[in-house]
Design an enzyme around this catalytic site. Structure first.
Site, PDB file in Angstrom:
ATOM      1  N   HIS A  19      -9.477  -1.870  -7.530  1.00  0.00           N
ATOM      2  CA  HIS A  19      -9.261  -0.667  -6.732  1.00  0.00           C
ATOM      3  C   HIS A  19      -8.366   0.358  -7.430  1.00  0.00           C
ATOM      4  O   HIS A  19      -8.673   1.541  -7.451  1.00  0.00           O
ATOM      5  CB  HIS A  19      -8.679  -1.074  -5.375  1.00  0.00           C
ATOM      6  N   ASP A  79       0.846  -1.181   0.000  1.00  0.00           N
ATOM      7  CA  ASP A  79       0.000   0.000   0.000  1.00  0.00           C
ATOM      8  C   ASP A  79       0.886   1.237   0.000  1.00  0.00           C
ATOM      9  O   ASP A  79       1.810   1.334   0.798  1.00  0.00           O
ATOM     10  CB  ASP A  79      -0.879  -0.021   1.264  1.00  0.00           C
TER      11      ASP A  79
END
Ligand code: HEM
Length: 277
Positions: A188, A117
């Site tokens: 995403h 991330d």
């Protein structure tokens, strides 16, 4: 970026705690606010003021607005306004003694699903450009806005999804973090590609995993020079533009959502001159 709270641009620490405060009825927050500003340095403790607190102080910061909420099939994005947010940061868990939502760095900066991330975060000068307010007025230059959401993962559900579909829900391969060119539009990263917005929507994400006993997830944290970029991304994730909901909602959900204004610092202390304190 000498006026900005140093914790915003610094890399993610090994340990952190997130403190979110409400307001007690009938209490005048001026004095508490002054002592917090004197005690917090913006680096080991990043401070954000919410609209609730500013309202109680009868102050307004242009650009700080209510957190949006979305509800539709498979999507529930709540708005949970708060008065004050403190992000305690440190390299040693023992240094962070206050009890609150316990957060930590996982590996090289992974979400608990195992995906990296922060890969596409702007770096160096571009990070400061995305996250820090440039404003000549005293007390405004070096400020930032932050969006904070606690997401709760269903890690068992995620583990039961075939690896290829897991990769497709993020839009990157977990094995080597490579972007999947032909990932579905619900992936995403397809939803949030920062260059795909008009204007481009760059934010500085500083999210960290959290865990309490068997519950776990991500504290999503995005700093911006305004809240526009984050809001454009969230809107698209919720499917309000084209009906396609971000695949993340298949295994995780936000349970809080709030915006804060992070004041600049002066001489190593939080600078509240913008709100007359
Ligand atoms: C549980 C919640 C979330 C998880 C687990 C998650 C995870 C990830 C992962 C693994 C990536 C790919 C690597 C990277 O570039 O960082 C990513 C990218 C990204 N995410 Fe999230 N994210 C979450 C929520 C959000 C939210 C709420 C937003 C904004 C509203 C957001 C905005 C972004 C952006 C802007 C990118 C980079 C897109 C690009 O330009 O390529 N994420 N996220």
């Amino acid at each position: 970026m000498k006026n900005a709270q140093a914790g915003i641009l610094a890399p993610i620490p090994r340990h952190a705690r997130y403190l979110t405060f409400g307001l007690k009825q009938g209490v005048r927050p001026q004095a508490a606010q002054r002592s917090l500003a004197a005690a917090a340095d913006g680096e080991s403790c990043v401070v954000g003021l919410g609209a609730l607190l500013l309202f109680a102080l009868q102050k307004r910061i242009e650009g700080l607005r209510p957190f949006p909420h979305y509800r539709s099939e498979g999507v529930d994005v709540p708005s949970t306004p708060a008065a004050l947010w403190c992000w305690l940061r440190g390299e040693d868990r023992g240094d962070i003694v206050l009890r609150a939502l316990d957060a930590f760095k996982y590996g090289r900066g992974l979400d608990l699903t195992g995906y990296e991330d922060g890969t596409e975060n702007p770096k160096g000068k571009k990070a400061a450009e995305a996250a820090i307010v440039r404003d000549k007025r005293v007390g405004f230059d070096g400020a930032s806005f932050v969006a904070v959401q606690q997401w709760v993962h269903d890690l068992d559900k995620f583990a039961a999804i075939p690896r290829k579909d897991q990769d497709n829900s993020i839009g990157r391969r977990r094995s080597d973090n490579k972007e999947i060119g032909n990932a579905p539009p619900s992936a995403h990263v397809k939803r949030t590609t920062q260059e795909s917005f008009s204007p481009e929507a760059f934010v500085l994400r500083r999210s960290m995993p959290w865990a309490v006993a068997t519950r776990a997830g991500l504290v999503f944290v995005a700093f911006g020079k305004s809240l526009d970029a984050f809001e454009a991304q969230l809107k698209r994730m919720a499917g309000t533009e084209d009906g396609t909901v971000d695949a993340l909602f298949g295994f995780t959900k936000p349970v809080t959502g709030a915006y804060f204004w992070c004041p600049p610092v002066k001489n190593g202390k939080i600078d509240l001159r913008a709100i007359g304190l």
